[in-house]
Design a protein around this motif. Structure first.
Motif, PDB file in Angstrom:
ATOM      1  N   LEU A  54      55.453  29.004 157.487  1.00 37.49           N
ATOM      2  CA  LEU A  54      54.414  29.561 156.617  1.00 37.49           C
ATOM      3  C   LEU A  54      54.335  31.078 156.754  1.00 37.49           C
ATOM      4  N   VAL A  55      54.417  31.572 157.984  1.00 36.39           N
ATOM      5  CA  VAL A  55      54.342  33.022 158.196  1.00 36.39           C
ATOM      6  C   VAL A  55      55.534  33.712 157.551  1.00 36.39           C
ATOM      7  N   GLU A  56      56.714  33.154 157.720  1.00 33.50           N
ATOM      8  CA  GLU A  56      57.914  33.780 157.153  1.00 33.50           C
ATOM      9  C   GLU A  56      57.940  33.693 155.627  1.00 33.50           C
ATOM     10  N   SER A  57      57.259  32.717 155.062  1.00 34.14           N
ATOM     11  CA  SER A  57      57.284  32.567 153.607  1.00 34.14           C
ATOM     12  C   SER A  57      56.145  33.308 152.915  1.00 34.14           C
ATOM     13  N   LEU A  58      55.328  34.040 153.677  1.00 32.91           N
ATOM     14  CA  LEU A  58      54.246  34.814 153.064  1.00 32.91           C
ATOM     15  C   LEU A  58      54.820  35.930 152.200  1.00 32.91           C
ATOM     16  N   SER A  59      54.233  36.115 151.050  1.00 29.27           N
ATOM     17  CA  SER A  59      54.666  37.218 150.188  1.00 29.27           C
ATOM     18  C   SER A  59      54.122  38.524 150.756  1.00 29.27           C
ATOM     19  N   ASP A  60      54.680  39.622 150.301  1.00 27.59           N
ATOM     20  CA  ASP A  60      54.217  40.926 150.767  1.00 27.59           C
ATOM     21  C   ASP A  60      52.760  41.152 150.408  1.00 27.59           C
ATOM     22  N   ASP A  61      52.337  40.646 149.252  1.00 30.93           N
ATOM     23  CA  ASP A  61      50.938  40.813 148.854  1.00 30.93           C
ATOM     24  C   ASP A  61      49.998  40.107 149.830  1.00 30.93           C
ATOM     25  N   HIS A  62      50.334  38.860 150.191  1.00 29.41           N
ATOM     26  CA  HIS A  62      49.499  38.134 151.139  1.00 29.41           C
ATOM     27  C   HIS A  62      49.494  38.825 152.505  1.00 29.41           C
ATOM     28  N   LEU A  63      50.650  39.274 152.925  1.00 23.02           N
ATOM     29  CA  LEU A  63      50.760  39.918 154.225  1.00 23.02           C
ATOM     30  C   LEU A  63      49.985  41.234 154.254  1.00 23.02           C
ATOM     31  N   LEU A  64      50.109  42.032 153.204  1.00 25.96           N
ATOM     32  CA  LEU A  64      49.373  43.294 153.141  1.00 25.96           C
ATOM     33  C   LEU A  64      47.875  43.054 153.032  1.00 25.96           C
ATOM     34  N   SER A  65      47.481  42.011 152.315  1.00 27.55           N
ATOM     35  CA  SER A  65      46.067  41.663 152.213  1.00 27.55           C
ATOM     36  C   SER A  65      45.509  41.298 153.588  1.00 27.55           C
ATOM     37  N   PHE A  66      46.253  40.470 154.327  1.00 27.82           N
ATOM     38  CA  PHE A  66      45.831  40.102 155.677  1.00 27.82           C
ATOM     39  C   PHE A  66      45.777  41.328 156.574  1.00 27.82           C
ATOM     40  N   ALA A  67      46.796  42.184 156.488  1.00 30.28           N
ATOM     41  CA  ALA A  67      46.853  43.375 157.340  1.00 30.28           C
ATOM     42  C   ALA A  67      45.684  44.311 157.055  1.00 30.28           C
ATOM     43  N   SER A  68      45.337  44.485 155.786  1.00 25.98           N
ATOM     44  CA  SER A  68      44.230  45.390 155.460  1.00 25.98           C
ATOM     45  C   SER A  68      42.897  44.809 155.923  1.00 25.98           C
ATOM     46  N   LYS A  69      42.724  43.496 155.791  1.00 26.91           N
ATOM     47  CA  LYS A  69      41.477  42.867 156.256  1.00 26.91           C
ATOM     48  C   LYS A  69      41.361  42.954 157.774  1.00 26.91           C
ATOM     49  N   ALA A  70      42.497  42.860 158.471  1.00 32.01           N
ATOM     50  CA  ALA A  70      42.490  42.908 159.933  1.00 32.01           C
ATOM     51  C   ALA A  70      42.523  44.340 160.455  1.00 32.01           C
ATOM     52  N   GLY A  71      42.766  45.296 159.567  1.00 29.91           N
ATOM     53  CA  GLY A  71      42.781  46.699 159.986  1.00 29.91           C
ATOM     54  C   GLY A  71      44.010  47.063 160.785  1.00 29.91           C
ATOM     55  N   MET A  72      45.155  46.554 160.400  1.00 33.42           N
ATOM     56  CA  MET A  72      46.384  46.874 161.117  1.00 33.42           C
ATOM     57  C   MET A  72      47.518  47.095 160.128  1.00 33.42           C
ATOM     58  N   SER A  73      48.628  47.600 160.628  1.00 38.98           N
ATOM     59  CA  SER A  73      49.781  47.861 159.769  1.00 38.98           C
ATOM     60  C   SER A  73      50.469  46.543 159.419  1.00 38.98           C
ATOM     61  N   ALA A  75      53.645  45.711 159.829  1.00 40.45           N
ATOM     62  CA  ALA A  75      54.523  45.256 160.909  1.00 40.45           C
ATOM     63  C   ALA A  75      53.714  44.632 162.051  1.00 40.45           C
ATOM     64  N   ARG A  76      52.592  45.262 162.390  1.00 40.20           N
ATOM     65  CA  ARG A  76      51.763  44.718 163.463  1.00 40.20           C
ATOM     66  C   ARG A  76      51.133  43.393 163.043  1.00 40.20           C
ATOM     67  N   ALA A  77      50.728  43.295 161.789  1.00 42.80           N
ATOM     68  CA  ALA A  77      50.154  42.039 161.287  1.00 42.80           C
ATOM     69  C   ALA A  77      51.194  40.928 161.320  1.00 42.80           C
ATOM     70  N   LEU A  78      52.418  41.250 160.960  1.00 38.24           N
ATOM     71  CA  LEU A  78      53.479  40.257 160.995  1.00 38.24           C
ATOM     72  C   LEU A  78      53.755  39.802 162.426  1.00 38.24           C
ATOM     73  N   ARG A  79      53.787  40.747 163.361  1.00 41.43           N
ATOM     74  CA  ARG A  79      53.959  40.390 164.776  1.00 41.43           C
ATOM     75  C   ARG A  79      52.820  39.501 165.265  1.00 41.43           C
ATOM     76  N   LYS A  80      51.599  39.862 164.877  1.00 46.27           N
ATOM     77  CA  LYS A  80      50.420  39.088 165.283  1.00 46.27           C
ATOM     78  C   LYS A  80      50.484  37.673 164.702  1.00 46.27           C
ATOM     79  N   LEU A  81      50.861  37.545 163.447  1.00 47.30           N
ATOM     80  CA  LEU A  81      50.946  36.225 162.821  1.00 47.30           C
ATOM     81  C   LEU A  81      52.050  35.380 163.446  1.00 47.30           C
ATOM     82  N   ARG A  82      53.173  36.014 163.777  1.00 48.04           N
ATOM     83  CA  ARG A  82      54.242  35.266 164.444  1.00 48.04           C
ATOM     84  C   ARG A  82      53.796  34.771 165.814  1.00 48.04           C
ATOM     85  N   SER A  83      53.057  35.618 166.521  1.00 45.11           N
ATOM     86  CA  SER A  83      52.537  35.216 167.826  1.00 45.11           C
ATOM     87  C   SER A  83      51.541  34.066 167.674  1.00 45.11           C
TER      88      SER A  83
END
Length: 100
Positions: A54-73, A75-83
């Motif tokens: 699920l994390v790898e199949s996230l679109s850039d829009d979903h990932l950027l939306s999550f990153a902005s809500k979490a207040g992180m970049s 790349a950091r959001a992707l690392r956090k989601l993978r963890s």
């Protein structure tokens, strides 16, 4: 109602070996516990695979939306989601399970 006291009159050596019975019971309990733990490990592995997918199949829009809500970049959001997909896969599945 009275208890049957006949067993008290039987010598200990003829009643059976209580230690052997307890050991057999404990062996059986450990065997069942190992089976349950093995099933849980398989389920955990499957959930981790699903969450990582699920994390790898996230679109850039979903990932950027999550990153902005979490207040992180991104790349950091992707690392956090993978963890989180590894350590807490049920949360990832709950949050992103309905994502296309």
């Amino acid at each position: 109602m009275t208890k049957d006291m006949a067993i008290v009159n039987v010598p200990l050596r003829k009643r059976g070996n209580i230690d052997a019975q307890l050991d057999a019971y404990k062996r059986g309990a450990r065997k069942e516990e190992r089976k349950v733990l093995a099933l849980l490990a398989v389920e955990r592995r499957q959930m981790r695979e699903m969450a990582k997918h699920l994390v790898e199949s996230l679109s850039d829009d979903h990932l950027l939306s999550f990153a902005s809500k979490a207040g992180m970049s991104r790349a950091r959001a992707l690392r956090k989601l993978r963890s989180e997909a590894h350590w807490n896969p049920d949360a990832i599945i709950r949050v992103f399970g309905a994502a296309p």
